[in-house]
Design an enzyme around this catalytic site. Sequence first.
Site, PDB file in Angstrom:
ATOM      1  N   ASN A 129       0.845  -1.200   0.000  1.00 31.41           N
ATOM      2  CA  ASN A 129       0.000   0.000   0.000  1.00 31.41           C
ATOM      3  C   ASN A 129       0.878   1.248   0.000  1.00 31.41           C
ATOM      4  O   ASN A 129       2.104   1.165  -0.017  1.00 31.41           O
ATOM      5  CB  ASN A 129      -0.968  -0.017   1.188  1.00 31.41           C
ATOM      6  CG  ASN A 129      -0.229  -0.056   2.510  1.00 31.41           C
ATOM      7  OD1 ASN A 129       0.524   0.860   2.838  1.00 31.41           O
ATOM      8  ND2 ASN A 129      -0.399  -1.131   3.268  1.00 31.41           N
ATOM      9  N   ILE A 148      -2.446  -7.138  14.589  1.00 32.69           N
ATOM     10  CA  ILE A 148      -1.261  -7.170  15.469  1.00 32.69           C
ATOM     11  C   ILE A 148      -1.497  -6.317  16.717  1.00 32.69           C
ATOM     12  O   ILE A 148      -1.251  -6.733  17.847  1.00 32.69           O
ATOM     13  CB  ILE A 148      -0.015  -6.645  14.715  1.00 32.69           C
ATOM     14  CG1 ILE A 148       0.176  -7.423  13.415  1.00 32.69           C
ATOM     15  CG2 ILE A 148       1.218  -6.729  15.595  1.00 32.69           C
ATOM     16  CD1 ILE A 148       1.255  -6.849  12.493  1.00 32.69           C
ATOM     17  N   LYS A 157      -9.954  -1.894  18.980  1.00 31.58           N
ATOM     18  CA  LYS A 157      -8.560  -2.342  19.181  1.00 31.58           C
ATOM     19  C   LYS A 157      -8.235  -2.514  20.661  1.00 31.58           C
ATOM     20  O   LYS A 157      -7.215  -3.096  21.008  1.00 31.58           O
ATOM     21  CB  LYS A 157      -7.572  -1.325  18.588  1.00 31.58           C
ATOM     22  CG  LYS A 157      -7.806  -1.009  17.124  1.00 31.58           C
ATOM     23  CD  LYS A 157      -7.053  -1.944  16.221  1.00 31.58           C
ATOM     24  CE  LYS A 157      -7.409  -1.678  14.772  1.00 31.58           C
ATOM     25  NZ  LYS A 157      -6.819  -2.646  13.868  1.00 31.58           N
TER      26      LYS A 157
HETATM   27  O1  C5P Z   1      -8.043  -1.691  11.338  1.00 29.07           O
HETATM   28  P1  C5P Z   1      -7.119  -0.653  10.824  1.00 29.07           P
HETATM   29  O2  C5P Z   1      -6.107  -1.200   9.849  1.00 29.07           O
HETATM   30  O3  C5P Z   1      -7.756   0.582  10.309  1.00 29.07           O
HETATM   31  O4  C5P Z   1      -6.348  -0.204  12.136  1.00 29.07           O
HETATM   32  C1  C5P Z   1      -5.237   0.604  12.137  1.00 29.07           C
HETATM   33  C2  C5P Z   1      -4.391   0.369  13.361  1.00 29.07           C
HETATM   34  O5  C5P Z   1      -4.257  -1.021  13.657  1.00 29.07           O
HETATM   35  C3  C5P Z   1      -2.982   0.849  13.172  1.00 29.07           C
HETATM   36  O6  C5P Z   1      -2.479   1.230  14.421  1.00 29.07           O
HETATM   37  C4  C5P Z   1      -2.304  -0.386  12.595  1.00 29.07           C
HETATM   38  O7  C5P Z   1      -0.911  -0.324  12.823  1.00 29.07           O
HETATM   39  C5  C5P Z   1      -2.954  -1.504  13.368  1.00 29.07           C
HETATM   40  N1  C5P Z   1      -3.137  -2.757  12.632  1.00 29.07           N
HETATM   41  C6  C5P Z   1      -2.516  -3.903  13.054  1.00 29.07           C
HETATM   42  N2  C5P Z   1      -2.705  -5.103  12.404  1.00 29.07           N
HETATM   43  C7  C5P Z   1      -3.528  -5.171  11.342  1.00 29.07           C
HETATM   44  C8  C5P Z   1      -4.185  -4.005  10.892  1.00 29.07           C
HETATM   45  C9  C5P Z   1      -3.962  -2.829  11.555  1.00 29.07           C
HETATM   46  O8  C5P Z   1      -1.757  -3.839  14.024  1.00 29.07           O
HETATM   47  N3  C5P Z   1      -3.697  -6.327  10.729  1.00 29.07           N
END
Ligand code: C5P
Length: 412
Positions: free
Chosen positions: A217, A316, A354
């Site tokens: 991306n 993560i 989260k």
């Molecule tokens: O769900 P989304 O991708 O919008 O969330 C963004 C946040 O979650 C960021 O802090 C990103 O680093 C983290 N993230 C993550 N693992 C994923 C997707 C997003 O840690 N698979």
Amino acid sequence: MTDLNGRHIVLGLSGGIACYKAAELCRALVKHGATVQVVMTEAAEQFITPVTMQALSGRPVFTSQWDARTSGGADNNMPHINLSREADAILVAPASADFMSKLLHGRADELLSLMCLARPLDKVPLILAPAMNREMWAHPATVRNVAQLREDGATVLDVGAGDQACGETGDGRMLEADELLYEMTRFFTPKLLAGQQVLVSAGPTFEAIDPVRGLTNLSSGKMGFAIARAAHEAGAHVTLVAGPVSLPTPRGVGRINVKSALNMQKTLNVLAQNASVFISTAAVADWRPATEADQKIKKDGSGEVPTLSFLENPDILAGIAAGSRAASGQLFCVGFAAESHDLLAHASAKRARKGVPLLVGNIGPDTFGQDDNALLLVDAQGATELPRASKLQLARQLVAEIAKRLPPHAAR
Ligand code: C5P
């Protein structure tokens, strides 16, 4: 570009070939807002002229304790007192082995060492940027002197390694002008994160389709790299886990490069065990190809296109935020959200999903790849806006906001 705004720095040059770097350094300090008063030893004048340093600092250079010109606004013929009293710091760059041994003994037979000795210890810090041949740097006398100078309150910076003017290769090169500029900026930054172990993830992930293709991306990693730098400036020990980006590693920051979301997760899960703050700025891919072909998928001319199926990547941040260290308050987690609209609503929902105390929202298309950004901080108390500014300025503000929110018992 005004990190050193309002700072008055006395830049001392002792004799060494690294004097050529002091010209660039002087320029950089001035460019970043400092006023610079140059003081040179007689030996330094063998390597670079006061004319050059005067032109770059915009002030007459002092080279002698007997110089009767007005200094620090006073006409008392005491430049060693007047120049040191008005300084926010004295930076000696280069600091030769001989000059450091003089300082160590409190000798003061020329203006620069006299000024260092005469400075008020509690008000005017002394920062030394050593420069010498590798054998001189490794000599027990120098090692002893450096240790004692530190004990006496001086900040002795480290040295670079590489080719030396004498033709030898090793430790002892003076840091480069941009590194010294960084050290000065860091020196004046309040140590809001002293003792903290900060873990930052940054950049995109790369999900391989075959050995030559993959999905990624547009995340540039700039915000995460700026945060890593700002946390280091604020006194933290910082580890940066970076997806594929070609940004330089901020000085003093440990960096681990990863590729896929699964690589990133494995690395972060281990490092989070010793972290006290985790700032997750990485744009982790939501999905990865269900299989990675061992060999390049070939176009066979039949017009048939391959079909890709996907698996969802683990979240993560949510995983780490649900772990025992975060639950017990030992690890403070910060998430990021790149949205295209309704920032407050989406950021608030994401914070809850989260399970993090602080979620930082930004408008993705407005910031990807740019050097500036605007942030919306959402926590249990509500929302705080950080208006559009450079990513580094925002990173510094965010670091201050994080420091405010850390529980008092967090490892410091
Ligand atoms: O769900 P989304 O991708 O919008 O969330 C963004 C946040 O979650 C960021 O802090 C990103 O680093 C983290 N993230 C993550 N693992 C994923 C997707 C997003 O840690 N698979």
